[in-house]
Write a protein that holds these residues in place. Sequence first.
Motif, mmCIF file in Angstrom:
data_model
loop_
_atom_site.group_PDB
_atom_site.id
_atom_site.type_symbol
_atom_site.label_atom_id
_atom_site.label_comp_id
_atom_site.label_asym_id
_atom_site.label_seq_id
_atom_site.Cartn_x
_atom_site.Cartn_y
_atom_site.Cartn_z
ATOM 1 N N ASP A 91 0.791 -1.281 0.203
ATOM 2 C CA ASP A 91 -0.213 -0.031 -0.139
ATOM 3 C C ASP A 91 0.828 1.173 -0.021
ATOM 4 O O ASP A 91 0.262 2.043 0.207
ATOM 5 C CB ASP A 91 -0.685 0.269 0.990
ATOM 6 N N HIS A 116 -4.154 -1.367 -8.012
ATOM 7 C CA HIS A 116 -6.037 -0.887 -7.991
ATOM 8 C C HIS A 116 -6.175 0.238 -6.420
ATOM 9 O O HIS A 116 -5.676 0.683 -5.627
ATOM 10 C CB HIS A 116 -6.314 -2.307 -6.495
ATOM 11 N N ILE A 117 -7.667 0.940 -7.649
ATOM 12 C CA ILE A 117 -7.739 1.681 -7.017
ATOM 13 C C ILE A 117 -8.896 1.631 -5.708
ATOM 14 O O ILE A 117 -10.196 1.096 -6.870
ATOM 15 C CB ILE A 117 -8.166 3.102 -8.420
ATOM 16 N N ILE A 171 -4.904 5.134 -4.861
ATOM 17 C CA ILE A 171 -4.468 3.801 -5.174
ATOM 18 C C ILE A 171 -4.433 2.786 -3.761
ATOM 19 O O ILE A 171 -3.530 3.694 -2.924
ATOM 20 C CB ILE A 171 -2.810 4.221 -5.579
ATOM 21 N N THR A 172 -4.456 1.753 -3.202
ATOM 22 C CA THR A 172 -5.079 0.912 -1.930
ATOM 23 C C THR A 172 -3.854 -0.170 -2.706
ATOM 24 O O THR A 172 -4.054 -0.637 -1.704
ATOM 25 C CB THR A 172 -6.215 0.301 -2.192
ATOM 26 N N GLU A 173 -3.948 -0.368 -3.517
ATOM 27 C CA GLU A 173 -2.664 -1.347 -3.420
ATOM 28 C C GLU A 173 -1.577 -1.777 -5.009
ATOM 29 O O GLU A 173 -2.549 -1.621 -5.893
ATOM 30 C CB GLU A 173 -3.380 -2.769 -3.411
#
Lengths: 67, 67, 67, 67, 67, 67, 67, 67, 67, 67, 67, 67
Positions: free
Chosen positions: L14, L46-47, L52-54
């Motif tokens: 993250d 990943h959004i 951006i969470t990942e």
Amino acid sequence: MAVARVTEVVGSSDKSWEDAVQEALDRANKTIRGLTGIEVTKMNAHIEDGKITEYRSHVRITFILED
Amino acid sequence: MAVARVTEVVGSSDKSWEDAVQEALDRANKTIRGLTGIEVTKMNAHIEDGKITEYRSHVRITFILED
Amino acid sequence: MAVARVTEVVGSSDKSWEDAVQEALDRANKTIRGLTGIEVTKMNAHIEDGKITEYRSHVRITFILED
Amino acid sequence: MAVARVTEVVGSSDKSWEDAVQEALDRANKTIRGLTGIEVTKMNAHIEDGKITEYRSHVRITFILED
Amino acid sequence: MAVARVTEVVGSSDKSWEDAVQEALDRANKTIRGLTGIEVTKMNAHIEDGKITEYRSHVRITFILED
Amino acid sequence: MAVARVTEVVGSSDKSWEDAVQEALDRANKTIRGLTGIEVTKMNAHIEDGKITEYRSHVRITFILED
Amino acid sequence: MAVARVTEVVGSSDKSWEDAVQEALDRANKTIRGLTGIEVTKMNAHIEDGKITEYRSHVRITFILED
Amino acid sequence: MAVARVTEVVGSSDKSWEDAVQEALDRANKTIRGLTGIEVTKMNAHIEDGKITEYRSHVRITFILED
Amino acid sequence: MAVARVTEVVGSSDKSWEDAVQEALDRANKTIRGLTGIEVTKMNAHIEDGKITEYRSHVRITFILED
Amino acid sequence: MAVARVTEVVGSSDKSWEDAVQEALDRANKTIRGLTGIEVTKMNAHIEDGKITEYRSHVRITFILED
Amino acid sequence: MAVARVTEVVGSSDKSWEDAVQEALDRANKTIRGLTGIEVTKMNAHIEDGKITEYRSHVRITFILED
Amino acid sequence: MAVARVTEVVGSSDKSWEDAVQEALDRANKTIRGLTGIEVTKMNAHIEDGKITEYRSHVRITFILED
């Protein structure tokens, strides 16, 4: 029908790229059964003092997965 | 000026990829005239009992089209 | 740490692609020091009267830039 | 419904790449009927004494196969 | 050992891409013997009034060249 | 046999991509001898006020290395 | 600093690929402001009765997104 | 956060490419846990007597590595 | 002559990749007129508990830009 | 208009890929004037005892050729 | 099931490529809802006086299309 | 000479893509010995809610196969 797996191996040799492929194949035969095919995807080499000291053949190996 | 055509052929050999290219070239010479060049686009092989039984060289062949 | 440069050279030979790579390497050694590696990126050939008259190996050569 | 075939041709010209495409098309029209489309896949040229002496356009030609 | 040739064909169908592949194969069987394999390289379609009216499967066909 | 080198150059022109290739070739002729071929690998352009102000042709140039 | 967007457009012309690019650019200028560059990614054509009836230039267009 | 691995498998079927993907997935489920996704990277087939006898789907499989 | 635009869409379905393409096409029809063609560029899927729960077809859609 | 050249360099660093790009740029500045742009084409690293000991950034450098 | 769209954006920053990605994302958030993912497809930079003055990150952005 | 294997792993974090590479490397060190190199082949993320969470770094890992 059978399912196959594809894995990528890099063989090396001080003789030639063809021999490096054979080294990769020999090593694969030690631990994998059911090999059906290979494909050479890259041929590079390490150089020292202006001479090729290590031929490297990148090889994709296909083999049947046993049940 | 001349117009050329490009066709793709797969030669096979039980000796080497270089020999498989030669096989492809020999076969092309039987039916095509005016060959000017080749390019090796892929080298793979069939394996049985852990040994390469058939080297396969994929070859793009260029030849001049006659009027 | 060292910075390297990559340059592309085409060696030719009337014997084989492997020899064409060697020709490229020999020529590079005349003017470049600090070679560390090569990669064969393309193998083609010129054909006359149905025979390969010139093998050509396209080679990417990496060498350390001196300070 | 119709089935088409795709073949690759290299046209050359001492004028331009656009003219080299036209040369390829003219030659194809001599032996092939039912052409529906072309795609230019590569533009290269031969050079002598610093001048382009032969423009070469690599062209993929699609044509309908007759029954 | 046998030499094979690779050719590219585009089959079409108003049903599906799988059927378009079959159309290409059926047409190839009319004029070519010794087919050994195919590979689907592209799937596209023509659309009219928001509906697919023609599925097109681009297929590379490999067949053994007879002596 | 001769060894060649491949280098990449970007020519620009306010007229056309064909002229931009010529600019690249003219510049190469100033410092390089033995040019044998070129390949156009990319055609892009700079735009200002909705108009192309600079055509850019990316060109791979091959030339023979002298002994 | 500015953020740009890239979009893909296909221009057509009955004259040439260069004109087809211009058609694409003219159309883009009707609805988009802030164009900074284009790249030609594909050149194909429709053929009827052995003649090119429609040149098609695939163009990636870059333009600045306004705040 | 989790780390995943990607492996390549080739499923085969005498029915369809979609079924060949399912065969690959079924086999993977026997030995791998934590599958999260697949991607079809190639669809080819073996042909005998003019008929597809073996559909082959090349599949990249992603799965979470357990601690 | 008309200018077309190309856009990329990802359709999903719990049935098949063919259905996922149809979903993408149905959605495009809601907001876009003048569709002329599609191309499938990628087929992947989400997996849960060893089963495909979501087929995803990546589709490039071409449509005519109205004046 | 100006003609530019593109050359490929590999920078290395024991800190990060971003730093390796900077190393490549610093070295280029020693011998080249008129740099206008760079592109990172590959990021790899050497590993010893499970740790990254050398970050390597492959960089294409564009610079204006002086008259 | 949901249909997503993929669009390409180029963010810029005078700090780093990671910051340029963030700039692209920030701009996208102003006009697009339902973002689910991004992919960095190219990292280049503008150089003046031997220094990077503008990092540019090319980003493919995926977002769910609302009904 | 030694034979190496290449495997593909996807690390996530993250914080950043660089940290995601480190996560992949840390996980590989738990089960693999003899690591010699890595290459970053893809950076995506990943959004959620526009953030951006990942971060996900796709990494090809090379390691020496022990006898």
